[in-house]
Design a protein around this motif. Structure first.
Motif, PDB file in Angstrom:
ATOM      1  N   PRO A  39       0.813  -1.218   0.000  1.00 51.37           N
ATOM      2  CA  PRO A  39       0.000   0.000   0.000  1.00 51.37           C
ATOM      3  C   PRO A  39       0.846   1.267   0.000  1.00 51.37           C
ATOM      4  N   HIS A  40       0.249   2.312  -0.502  1.00 56.56           N
ATOM      5  CA  HIS A  40       0.887   3.624  -0.502  1.00 56.56           C
ATOM      6  C   HIS A  40       0.976   4.094   0.941  1.00 56.56           C
ATOM      7  N   SER A  41       2.166   4.455   1.355  1.00 56.39           N
ATOM      8  CA  SER A  41       2.328   4.941   2.721  1.00 56.39           C
ATOM      9  C   SER A  41       1.715   6.329   2.849  1.00 56.39           C
ATOM     10  N   PRO A  42       0.851   6.513   3.837  1.00 53.82           N
ATOM     11  CA  PRO A  42       0.239   7.832   4.011  1.00 53.82           C
ATOM     12  C   PRO A  42       1.265   8.895   4.409  1.00 53.82           C
ATOM     13  N   PHE A  43       2.447   8.460   4.841  1.00 60.47           N
ATOM     14  CA  PHE A  43       3.483   9.396   5.286  1.00 60.47           C
ATOM     15  C   PHE A  43       4.413   9.828   4.147  1.00 60.47           C
ATOM     16  N   SER A  48       3.985   9.703  -8.458  1.00 60.69           N
ATOM     17  CA  SER A  48       3.987   8.710  -9.534  1.00 60.69           C
ATOM     18  C   SER A  48       3.355   7.388  -9.107  1.00 60.69           C
ATOM     19  N   LEU A  49       3.040   7.247  -7.810  1.00 58.74           N
ATOM     20  CA  LEU A  49       2.468   5.990  -7.323  1.00 58.74           C
ATOM     21  C   LEU A  49       0.948   6.036  -7.442  1.00 58.74           C
ATOM     22  N   LEU A  50       0.412   5.117  -8.247  1.00 60.86           N
ATOM     23  CA  LEU A  50      -1.044   5.062  -8.410  1.00 60.86           C
ATOM     24  C   LEU A  50      -1.708   4.603  -7.117  1.00 60.86           C
ATOM     25  N   ASP A  51      -2.986   4.856  -7.023  1.00 53.82           N
ATOM     26  CA  ASP A  51      -3.818   4.432  -5.905  1.00 53.82           C
ATOM     27  C   ASP A  51      -3.677   2.919  -5.687  1.00 53.82           C
ATOM     28  N   ASN A  52      -3.788   2.487  -4.420  1.00 54.55           N
ATOM     29  CA  ASN A  52      -3.664   1.062  -4.069  1.00 54.55           C
ATOM     30  C   ASN A  52      -4.554   0.169  -4.943  1.00 54.55           C
ATOM     31  N   TYR A  53      -5.828   0.556  -5.091  1.00 54.44           N
ATOM     32  CA  TYR A  53      -6.770  -0.312  -5.792  1.00 54.44           C
ATOM     33  C   TYR A  53      -6.566  -0.295  -7.306  1.00 54.44           C
ATOM     34  N   GLN A  54      -6.005   0.780  -7.839  1.00 53.43           N
ATOM     35  CA  GLN A  54      -5.676   0.804  -9.270  1.00 53.43           C
ATOM     36  C   GLN A  54      -4.520  -0.155  -9.547  1.00 53.43           C
ATOM     37  N   ARG A  55      -3.537  -0.188  -8.653  1.00 52.72           N
ATOM     38  CA  ARG A  55      -2.408  -1.117  -8.816  1.00 52.72           C
ATOM     39  C   ARG A  55      -2.858  -2.555  -8.592  1.00 52.72           C
ATOM     40  N   LEU A  56      -3.754  -2.771  -7.629  1.00 52.30           N
ATOM     41  CA  LEU A  56      -4.306  -4.104  -7.396  1.00 52.30           C
ATOM     42  C   LEU A  56      -5.078  -4.572  -8.632  1.00 52.30           C
TER      43      LEU A  56
END
Length: 192
Positions: A39-43, A48-56
């Motif tokens: 998951p994308h770290s909230p910190f 350039s990092l897509l949303d967690n569910y788009q990558r899933l």
């Protein structure tokens, strides 16, 4: 069932990831390989990092035609920041009948001694290491460890960073991506 866990951001997943995972599913004693989407770290702010569910979704699209390869969002619900040792404990509790192993590139093994509780991971889990062209040597304590399995998988010199930069530059990256992933990226205008 013996399951190999292949951790990554998969931003995007590409044919190199699929080739390594499929090689392990077909030519080792692993029954399945799960792509564990980090998951994308909230910190951390990383545009350039897509949303967690788009990558899933991309991992799902890439693996849906391969019965031995699965997408996993197991880390999405775990407290952040998360560590691999915690994910493994959670999986062992949730799936007590399965045996879990880690999959990592030779380059990651070089820094494995810096991981949180790496000794616990190594004592309880096999680590399948695929070759990478990289500088430096593997820590001698891992060289002949019984839980470290060196896999003669193809060497893949392809990176998600290269693919993202290429898309931004207007290059055709279609051969580097699974067909369904390329269609999804193109449709969603990702990385442009």
């Amino acid at each position: 069932m013996k399951i190999g866990l292949y951790f990554g951001t998969f931003n995007p997943i590409h044919v190199g990831h699929l080739t390594i995972a499929n090689h392990l599913a077909e030519y080792s004693d692993l029954d399945q390989v799960w792509f564990v989407v980090t998951p994308h770290s909230p910190f951390k702010k990383k545009n350039s990092l897509l949303d967690n569910y788009q990558r899933l979704e991309m991992v799902y699209l890439a693996t849906k035609d391969y019965p031995k390869l699965k997408e996993s969002n197991i880390e999405f619900g775990l407290p952040q920041p998360n560590y691999t040792v915690n994910t493994l404990s959670y999986l062992e509790e949730k799936y007590p009948d399965n045996e879990f192993a880690l999959i990592m590139g030779e380059d990651n093994l070089k820094s494995f001694h810096k991981w949180k509780n790496y000794e616990v991971i190594l004592a309880r889990h096999s680590i399948y290491v695929y070759p990478r062209i990289s500088e430096g040597t593997i820590n001698h304590q891992f060289e002949d460890h019984p839980n470290i399995v060196k896999v003669d998988a193809p060497i893949m010199q392809l990176s998600s960073t290269f693919i993202r930069k290429s898309i931004k530059a207007g290059k055709n990256v279609k051969p580097m991506l699974p067909e369904h992933v390329w269609q999804y990226l193109d449709e969603m205008n990702f990385y442009k």
